[in-house]
Design a protein around this motif. Structure first.
Motif, PDB file in Angstrom:
ATOM      1  N   ARG A 160       0.806  -1.224   0.000  1.00 42.77           N
ATOM      2  CA  ARG A 160       0.000   0.000   0.000  1.00 42.77           C
ATOM      3  C   ARG A 160       0.838   1.273   0.000  1.00 42.77           C
ATOM      4  O   ARG A 160       0.348   2.348   0.306  1.00 42.77           O
ATOM      5  CB  ARG A 160      -0.972  -0.018   1.184  1.00 42.77           C
ATOM      6  CG  ARG A 160      -1.957  -1.171   1.093  1.00 42.77           C
ATOM      7  CD  ARG A 160      -3.100  -1.080   2.074  1.00 42.77           C
ATOM      8  NE  ARG A 160      -4.041  -2.182   1.903  1.00 42.77           N
ATOM      9  CZ  ARG A 160      -5.167  -2.318   2.595  1.00 42.77           C
ATOM     10  NH1 ARG A 160      -5.507  -1.375   3.488  1.00 42.77           N
ATOM     11  NH2 ARG A 160      -5.963  -3.349   2.385  1.00 42.77           N
ATOM     12  N   GLY A 161       2.107   1.126  -0.297  1.00 46.92           N
ATOM     13  CA  GLY A 161       2.944   2.297  -0.509  1.00 46.92           C
ATOM     14  C   GLY A 161       3.700   2.828   0.673  1.00 46.92           C
ATOM     15  O   GLY A 161       4.345   3.876   0.586  1.00 46.92           O
ATOM     16  N   VAL A 162       3.662   2.117   1.810  1.00 48.93           N
ATOM     17  CA  VAL A 162       4.437   2.541   2.970  1.00 48.93           C
ATOM     18  C   VAL A 162       5.857   2.001   2.797  1.00 48.93           C
ATOM     19  O   VAL A 162       6.056   0.785   2.657  1.00 48.93           O
ATOM     20  CB  VAL A 162       3.835   2.032   4.289  1.00 48.93           C
ATOM     21  CG1 VAL A 162       4.686   2.461   5.476  1.00 48.93           C
ATOM     22  CG2 VAL A 162       2.390   2.507   4.442  1.00 48.93           C
ATOM     23  N   ALA A 163       6.824   2.886   2.796  1.00 43.74           N
ATOM     24  CA  ALA A 163       8.207   2.491   2.571  1.00 43.74           C
ATOM     25  C   ALA A 163       9.110   3.127   3.598  1.00 43.74           C
ATOM     26  O   ALA A 163       8.715   4.055   4.294  1.00 43.74           O
ATOM     27  CB  ALA A 163       8.646   2.866   1.152  1.00 43.74           C
ATOM     28  N   ASN A 164      10.330   2.650   3.664  1.00 52.16           N
ATOM     29  CA  ASN A 164      11.304   3.269   4.544  1.00 52.16           C
ATOM     30  C   ASN A 164      11.683   4.639   4.000  1.00 52.16           C
ATOM     31  O   ASN A 164      11.743   4.841   2.789  1.00 52.16           O
ATOM     32  CB  ASN A 164      12.556   2.405   4.641  1.00 52.16           C
ATOM     33  CG  ASN A 164      12.254   1.052   5.276  1.00 52.16           C
ATOM     34  OD1 ASN A 164      11.834   0.140   4.601  1.00 52.16           O
ATOM     35  ND2 ASN A 164      12.464   0.951   6.564  1.00 52.16           N
ATOM     36  N   PRO A 165      11.939   5.605   4.896  1.00 49.86           N
ATOM     37  CA  PRO A 165      12.282   6.964   4.436  1.00 49.86           C
ATOM     38  C   PRO A 165      13.623   6.993   3.707  1.00 49.86           C
ATOM     39  O   PRO A 165      14.443   6.143   3.908  1.00 49.86           O
ATOM     40  CB  PRO A 165      12.305   7.771   5.724  1.00 49.86           C
ATOM     41  CG  PRO A 165      12.618   6.768   6.813  1.00 49.86           C
ATOM     42  CD  PRO A 165      11.949   5.498   6.358  1.00 49.86           C
TER      43      PRO A 165
END
Length: 224
Positions: A219-224
């Motif tokens: 769902r598009g949550v990624a590490n910064p």
């Protein structure tokens, strides 16, 4: 106001007591470098202070007034970061019994929701656990989860975690809290329509976290 607009990234995790929310939220926070918040802490602080100050928890206006005073007394305007309260105080039996009545007050929930929004805007990337995070507080969060488990299993977990109270007493309290949370007229405990529901009864922590991490990445949550 949308609590998850702009660049704020929020993972919302809801569910009843001892379903695994805190453990999995901390794992997600570590995986994606997020700040973690337990939204129920403020309700417990208000319940604790109501008991300590002799404010009846069924007096809606008095409890809302108490919340406003507590916010004023907090220099940051946010009760979540207060270090004045020990976990054993906020998890005591009297607070457990009072917090459901406090959480039913709509005006109070509105104030707590705004505090959560303020906190999230400052953090920008966070994972928040509660009972109405995906349905009310952050309805457009990119990743939402609803964790649950059989009451008997959750009671066993709570006894192990807190180390006090008999299994029978804890089970009765778990069922009582479930009924109170699910039947309240304001922001009842229900899964968001787009939440991923996970029954943790027979799953290991690693299995639950693995599934949640996979969903977040999808769902598009990624590490910064």
């Amino acid at each position: 106001m949308s609590g998850d607009s702009g660049k704020t990234v929020v993972i919302a995790v809801d569910g009843p007591a001892a379903a695994g929310k805190t453990t999995t939220c901390l794992a997600l926070a570590d995986t994606f470098d997020l700040r973690y918040l337990e939204s129920g802490r403020t309700y417990r602080i208000v319940a604790y202070e109501a008991i300590r100050r002799g404010v009846p928890v069924d007096d809606r206006s008095a409890v809302v007034g108490l919340c406003d005073r507590l916010i004023d007394e907090s220099r940051t305007g946010n009760l979540f970061t207060s270090s004045r309260y020990r976990p054993q105080e906020l998890r005591s039996n009297p607070v457990d019994l009072a917090v459901s009545a406090v959480a039913r007050i709509g005006e109070l929930r509105g104030r707590v929701t705004e505090l959560i929004h303020q906190w999230a805007r400052v953090q920008a990337r966070c994972v928040v656990e509660g009972r109405d995070i995906g349905t009310v507080v952050f309805p457009t969060a990119p990743a939402k989860f609803y964790l649950t488990a059989k009451p008997e299993i959750r009671a066993e977990r709570r006894v192990r975690q807190e180390g006090h109270g008999s299994y029978e007493e804890v089970l009765k309290d778990v069922i009582r809290r479930d009924q109170a949370d699910m039947s309240r007229p304001v922001a009842p405990l229900v899964p968001a329509e787009d939440a991923v529901e996970i029954d943790t009864t027979e799953l290991s922590v690693a299995q639950v976290v693995g599934r949640m991490v996979s969903v977040c990445r999808d769902r598009g949550v990624a590490n910064p």
